[in-house]
Design an enzyme around this catalytic site. Structure first.
Site, short mmCIF file in Angstrom:
data_model
loop_
_atom_site.label_atom_id
_atom_site.label_comp_id
_atom_site.label_asym_id
_atom_site.label_seq_id
_atom_site.Cartn_x
_atom_site.Cartn_y
_atom_site.Cartn_z
N SER A 13 0.86 -1.19 0.00
CA SER A 13 0.00 0.00 0.00
C SER A 13 0.89 1.23 0.00
O SER A 13 1.80 1.36 0.82
CB SER A 13 -0.88 0.00 1.26
OG SER A 13 -1.32 1.32 1.52
N HIS A 23 -1.15 -1.41 -4.35
CA HIS A 23 -2.43 -1.11 -3.68
C HIS A 23 -2.52 0.40 -3.43
O HIS A 23 -1.66 0.99 -2.78
CB HIS A 23 -2.48 -1.87 -2.36
CG HIS A 23 -3.77 -1.78 -1.63
ND1 HIS A 23 -4.88 -2.55 -1.92
CD2 HIS A 23 -4.16 -0.98 -0.59
CE1 HIS A 23 -5.87 -2.26 -1.10
NE2 HIS A 23 -5.46 -1.30 -0.29
N ASP A 60 -4.84 3.39 -1.84
CA ASP A 60 -5.94 3.69 -0.92
C ASP A 60 -6.46 5.10 -1.16
O ASP A 60 -5.72 6.07 -1.01
CB ASP A 60 -5.43 3.59 0.53
CG ASP A 60 -5.17 2.16 0.93
OD1 ASP A 60 -6.11 1.35 0.85
OD2 ASP A 60 -4.03 1.84 1.30
N MET A 98 -9.07 7.97 -0.01
CA MET A 98 -9.83 8.37 1.18
C MET A 98 -10.42 9.76 1.00
O MET A 98 -9.76 10.64 0.43
CB MET A 98 -8.91 8.37 2.40
CG MET A 98 -8.27 7.02 2.64
SD MET A 98 -7.21 7.04 4.08
CE MET A 98 -6.68 5.33 4.09
N HIS A 100 -8.44 0.75 -3.98
CA HIS A 100 -9.38 0.54 -2.86
C HIS A 100 -9.96 1.90 -2.49
O HIS A 100 -9.24 2.74 -1.95
CB HIS A 100 -8.59 -0.09 -1.71
CG HIS A 100 -9.34 -0.22 -0.42
ND1 HIS A 100 -8.69 -0.41 0.80
CD2 HIS A 100 -10.66 -0.21 -0.13
CE1 HIS A 100 -9.58 -0.51 1.76
NE2 HIS A 100 -10.78 -0.37 1.23
N MET A 153 -12.27 4.32 -0.38
CA MET A 153 -12.99 4.50 0.89
C MET A 153 -13.66 5.87 0.80
O MET A 153 -13.24 6.85 1.41
CB MET A 153 -11.99 4.42 2.05
CG MET A 153 -11.49 3.01 2.30
SD MET A 153 -9.87 2.96 3.11
CE MET A 153 -8.81 3.03 1.67
N MET A 202 -11.10 -5.79 5.80
CA MET A 202 -10.34 -4.80 6.57
C MET A 202 -10.02 -5.39 7.94
O MET A 202 -10.93 -5.77 8.68
CB MET A 202 -11.15 -3.52 6.77
CG MET A 202 -11.25 -2.59 5.57
SD MET A 202 -9.69 -1.98 4.87
CE MET A 202 -8.78 -1.42 6.29
N GLY A 208 -8.66 4.08 7.29
CA GLY A 208 -8.35 5.50 7.42
C GLY A 208 -6.87 5.78 7.58
O GLY A 208 -6.38 6.81 7.14
N GLY A 268 -2.65 4.03 8.00
CA GLY A 268 -1.72 2.91 8.00
C GLY A 268 -1.18 2.71 9.42
O GLY A 268 -1.51 3.48 10.34
N ASP A 289 -6.34 -6.59 4.50
CA ASP A 289 -5.79 -5.22 4.46
C ASP A 289 -5.81 -4.60 5.85
O ASP A 289 -6.87 -4.35 6.42
CB ASP A 289 -6.66 -4.39 3.49
CG ASP A 289 -6.08 -3.01 3.23
OD1 ASP A 289 -5.00 -2.68 3.75
OD2 ASP A 289 -6.75 -2.24 2.50
N GLY A 290 -4.61 -4.36 6.38
CA GLY A 290 -4.49 -3.68 7.67
C GLY A 290 -3.69 -4.49 8.67
O GLY A 290 -4.09 -5.59 9.06
N GLY A 291 -2.54 -3.95 9.06
CA GLY A 291 -1.74 -4.60 10.10
C GLY A 291 -1.06 -5.88 9.67
O GLY A 291 -0.66 -6.69 10.52
#
Ligand code: DX5
Ligand code: ZN
Length: 231
Positions: free
Chosen positions: A19, A43, A45, A47, A77, A79, A148, A153, A155, A186-188
């Protein structure tokens, strides 16, 4: 998994999608080139400061990536709310996949139809608080389901294991209904959890801070790949 979406995986065990959110934007092209050969997708993102409490990229970046990295696979992606207002804006810059948050539209069926009609592959994303049951009736329309595993929102947040439990449900649903969507997390994501995620059945790993916020992004991306390949 044997259909059109499965072919995106090209027989690989997993795909890694860095990302760009946490990359150094002053040197974005160099940051991407530095890890070339270690990733499968890029990727992006998007927002809007409304659906999520942050602002990031727009269609201009996707268009620049298309020009700068013509052979790369671009995984966008969004959002943004309402999602339908932004579909043409993004399909117009030719992403390979355009993923929308199910919570960001009252008309998810129409949104997925319009993404495919515009020539992109449609993806559906679900927030940590959204159950798989909320998307069961439209899963046949998706080439990708993005789970998610942090609240969207930002990283560099901590992976939420309770959100990851949904991966198993998606794997099961895909088999039972003979569907072939890819499952993206996606995330962490990092080198410590990548192996477990792949063994659970996850196809695509998004990783932002675990690559671009590390002192050596090349060894960081290699470590995630190494962990994932053990999954
Ligand atoms: C969050 C984004 C993620 C994020 C991942 O809303 O969708 O793609 O950038 O970043 P890390 O890997 O640092 O959690
Ligand atoms: Zn994302």
């Amino acid at each position: 998994m044997t259909g059109a979406s499965a072919s995106l995986k090209g027989g690989k065990k997993f795909l890694l999608a860095p990302s760009l959110l946490d990359a150094d934007l002053m040197r974005l092209g160099e940051e991407i080139k530095r890890v070339e050969g270690l990733f499968d997708w890029i990727h992006v993102d998007v927002m809007d400061g409304h659906f999520v409490p942050n602002l990031s990229f727009g269609p201009g970046l996707v268009s620049s990536l298309r020009r700068g990295f013509p052979n790369s696979f671009i995984d966008v992606h969004i959002m943004v709310e309402p999602a339908e207002r932004f579909v043409d804006m993004f399909t117009g810059v030719s992403p390979d996949i355009l993923t929308v948050q199910v919570e960001a539209t009252k008309h998810i069926h129409r949104v997925l139809q319009s993404i495919r009609a515009a020539g992109a592959r449609p993806g559906i994303a679900i927030n940590p608080g959204t159950p798989v049951s909320a998307i069961e009736t439209i899963l046949h329309m998706a080439d990708l389901v993005l789970v998610m595993t942090v609240n969207p929102g930002f990283g560099a947040q901590t992976f939420l294991p309770e959100a990851a439990a949904k991966l198993k449900e998606l794997v099961r649903f895909r088999v039972v209904h003979s569907l072939d969507y890819l499952i993206e997390v996606d995330g962490g994501v990092n080198a410590r959890n990548a192996s477990l995620l792949v063994s659970t059945g996850c196809d695509v790993l998004v990783a932002g801070s675990a690559i671009f916020k590390q002192a050596d992004p090349v060894s960081a991306a290699s470590a995630i790949r190494e962990s994932a390949s053990r999954g």
